[in-house]
Design an enzyme around this catalytic site. Structure first.
Site, mmCIF file in Angstrom:
data_model
loop_
_atom_site.group_PDB
_atom_site.id
_atom_site.type_symbol
_atom_site.label_atom_id
_atom_site.label_comp_id
_atom_site.label_asym_id
_atom_site.label_seq_id
_atom_site.Cartn_x
_atom_site.Cartn_y
_atom_site.Cartn_z
ATOM 1 N N ASP A 1 9.366 2.876 1.685
ATOM 2 C CA ASP A 1 7.764 3.237 1.650
ATOM 3 C C ASP A 1 7.167 3.090 3.961
ATOM 4 O O ASP A 1 7.090 1.908 3.845
ATOM 5 C CB ASP A 1 6.719 2.572 1.152
ATOM 6 C CG ASP A 1 5.192 3.892 1.884
ATOM 7 O OD1 ASP A 1 5.682 4.354 3.070
ATOM 8 O OD2 ASP A 1 4.570 3.173 1.128
ATOM 9 N N PHE B 1 1.023 -1.097 0.428
ATOM 10 C CA PHE B 1 0.215 -0.128 -0.166
ATOM 11 C C PHE B 1 1.230 0.879 -0.258
ATOM 12 O O PHE B 1 2.030 1.325 1.201
ATOM 13 C CB PHE B 1 -0.725 0.016 1.121
ATOM 14 C CG PHE B 1 -1.449 0.886 1.297
ATOM 15 C CD1 PHE B 1 -2.969 1.470 0.535
ATOM 16 C CD2 PHE B 1 -1.752 2.213 1.773
ATOM 17 C CE1 PHE B 1 -3.956 2.154 -0.226
ATOM 18 C CE2 PHE B 1 -2.102 3.357 1.930
ATOM 19 C CZ PHE B 1 -3.360 3.499 0.985
ATOM 20 N N LYS C 1 2.473 9.465 8.806
ATOM 21 C CA LYS C 1 1.328 8.799 9.501
ATOM 22 C C LYS C 1 1.693 9.768 10.995
ATOM 23 O O LYS C 1 1.181 10.197 10.810
ATOM 24 C CB LYS C 1 0.932 7.476 9.595
ATOM 25 C CG LYS C 1 0.706 7.572 8.331
ATOM 26 C CD LYS C 1 -0.269 5.717 8.830
ATOM 27 C CE LYS C 1 -0.433 4.873 7.656
ATOM 28 N NZ LYS C 1 -0.727 5.038 6.559
HETATM 29 C C1 LIG Z 1 -1.051 5.271 5.184
HETATM 30 C C2 LIG Z 1 0.179 4.419 3.979
HETATM 31 C C3 LIG Z 1 0.515 5.358 2.666
HETATM 32 C C4 LIG Z 1 -0.847 6.491 2.881
HETATM 33 O O1 LIG Z 1 -0.520 7.544 3.530
HETATM 34 P P1 LIG Z 1 -2.080 8.679 3.276
HETATM 35 O O2 LIG Z 1 -1.195 10.082 3.979
HETATM 36 O O3 LIG Z 1 -3.299 8.494 3.583
HETATM 37 O O4 LIG Z 1 -1.586 9.215 2.111
HETATM 38 C C5 LIG Z 1 1.904 4.997 1.815
HETATM 39 N N1 LIG Z 1 2.164 3.658 2.132
HETATM 40 C C6 LIG Z 1 1.722 3.286 3.846
HETATM 41 C C7 LIG Z 1 2.832 2.269 3.878
HETATM 42 C C8 LIG Z 1 1.387 3.744 4.581
HETATM 43 O O5 LIG Z 1 0.993 3.174 5.455
#
Ligand SMILES: *Cc1c(COP(=O)(O)O)cnc(C)c1O
Length: 399
Positions: A222, A137, A251
């Site tokens: 990420d 994700f 986050k």
């Molecule tokens: C939540 C998340 C995102 C997206 O972040 P947003 O602030 O919702 O755009 C991207 N990568 C990972 C691994 C995430 O958990």
């Protein structure tokens, strides 16, 4: 307004993309949230790994108040002290990096993907393709949703962006098979969060680092979910002994305020030149002041140590419990990101926990995901785990 009024008004006027639980929260303190009717909930959800220091952390509140009174916004055409202080702190944690600030995880990843293409278009000899992993994700913008290796997030948004391909997670041979002349890099989460708290083999990232070096590829991690202490280290990659070329955070970075960061090795970051990328709000002084306070807390309040020890304790207790619970297939995680893989959909367990005033989250269908505050006490951990264990005894088994 009470719970019912807030929920009704929201449903009337807000685009319905979240499938919300019927709960409305009014305030929070530490590991606890209070709904608009005054009921108290223990929070193992943390706004999806955002409020990692709990609610109303004194350092964060003070930083936000002080900065809000001084200055809230100036534009990136000018400078401000909180932004300067934050990029220094992030660059130091990464070691020899340069930082771009945006407002979310998707924006941080978008910056990483654009930087990789930009680097590929010049230094990288015209390469542009990014490999990502199945079950990943990376966000909801068109580029990051394309990078996301889950079809359910793609439905109705085709055509997706060219220049992306997915390979199975935790599979080095698959990476090798996927390599093209156009491949410029690989983007991967150290632990797949949304995908179900999938922890790869211990040497996965290390081998991927070697493989990227051999093939002159960028390794993009990420860490939007795993970063900022979630696994017990500032960056999850610190568990592996390797360093990526680019890492993204969001986050938990702002302690509840929206902010995202992309940090790249200096020689790669220099592919971004004045005018090539930007954001109006990115690096906002209030969000940056909050983020500096979060980093202070991680460094000075024993938060990482607590996440490591209480996280290990929770993983152990849940693993023990799973031995006698035939509804759980596996318990996995690191630090304060913990997943229990169930034989059935996680929804009835999540609902039963909420009924008993514990907020938890289900993801990837059958995974119960715990994302407690990093400064959770052992007593709070026990209180939450008792509710979870009871939920497995009492919640209905879905057909
Ligand atoms: C939540 C998340 C995102 C997206 O972040 P947003 O602030 O919702 O755009 C991207 N990568 C990972 C691994 C995430 O958990």
């Amino acid at each position: 307004m009470n719970n019912a009024e807030i929920i009704e008004l929201t449903h009337q006027h807000m685009v319905d993309v979240y499938g919300c639980s019927p709960l409305a929260f009014a305030r929070g303190h530490g590991a606890y949230l209070y709904d608009a009717d005054g009921n108290r909930y223990l929070d193992f959800f943390c706004g999806l790994a955002v409020t990692s220091l709990g609610h109303g952390n004194p350092r964060v509140v003070r930083a936000i108040k002080e900065q809000a009174e001084k200055l809230t916004h100036v534009s990136n055409v000018f400078h401000s002290e909180p932004t300067a202080r934050l990029v220094e702190r992030l660059a130091n944690h990464f070691g020899d990096g340069k930082v771009f600030l945006g407002n979310s995880g998707a924006e941080a990843n978008e910056a990483a993907l654009k930087l990789a293409r930009r680097w590929g278009s010049s230094v990288g000899g015209g390469r542009f393709e990014i490999l990502t992993t199945l079950g990943s994700f990376h966000g909801r913008t068109l580029a990051t949703v394309t990078a996301t290796g889950q079809e359910r997030y793609h439905q109705g948004f085709q055509p997706l962006m060219p220049g992306f391909r997915t390979v199975p997670f935790d599979d080095l041979a698959a990476l090798d098979r996927a390599l093209h002349d156009e491949t410029v890099g690989v983007m991967v989460e150290p632990i797949q969060g949304e995908g179900g708290v999938v922890v790869p083999h211990a040497d996965y990232l290390k081998h991927m680092r070697d493989w990227c070096d051999r093939n002159k590829l960028l390794l993009i991690l990420d860490e939007v979910q795993t970063g900022m202490g979630r696994t017990g280290k500032f960056f999850a990659f610190e568990h592996t002994g390797i360093k990526p070329d680019i890492v993204t955070l969001a986050k938990a970075l702002g302690g509840g305020l929206p902010i995202g960061a992309m940090i790249a090795r200096e020689e790669i970051a220099s592919s971004f030149t004045p005018g090539s990328h930007g954001s109006t709000f990115g690096g906002n002084p209030v969000a940056c002041a909050a983020a500096v306070a979060v980093i202070d807390a991680l460094e000075q309040d024993g938060v990482l140590e607590n996440a490591t020890s209480v996280g290990a304790y929770m993983l152990e207790r849940l693993t023990q419990f799973a031995r006698s619970c035939d509804r759980i297939v596996e318990v996995r995680g690191l630090g304060m990101i913990i997943g229990a893989v169930l034989k059935h959909d996680a929804r009835p367990i999540v609902d039963e926990c909420i009924k008993n005033r514990l907020l938890v989250n289900g993801t990837a269908g059958n995974v119960l995901r715990l994302l407690p505050p990093l400064n959770l006490t052992r007593e709070e951990a026990d209180a939450g785990l008792a509710i979870i264990e009871n939920a497995f005894k009492n919640a209905p088994i879905p057909k």
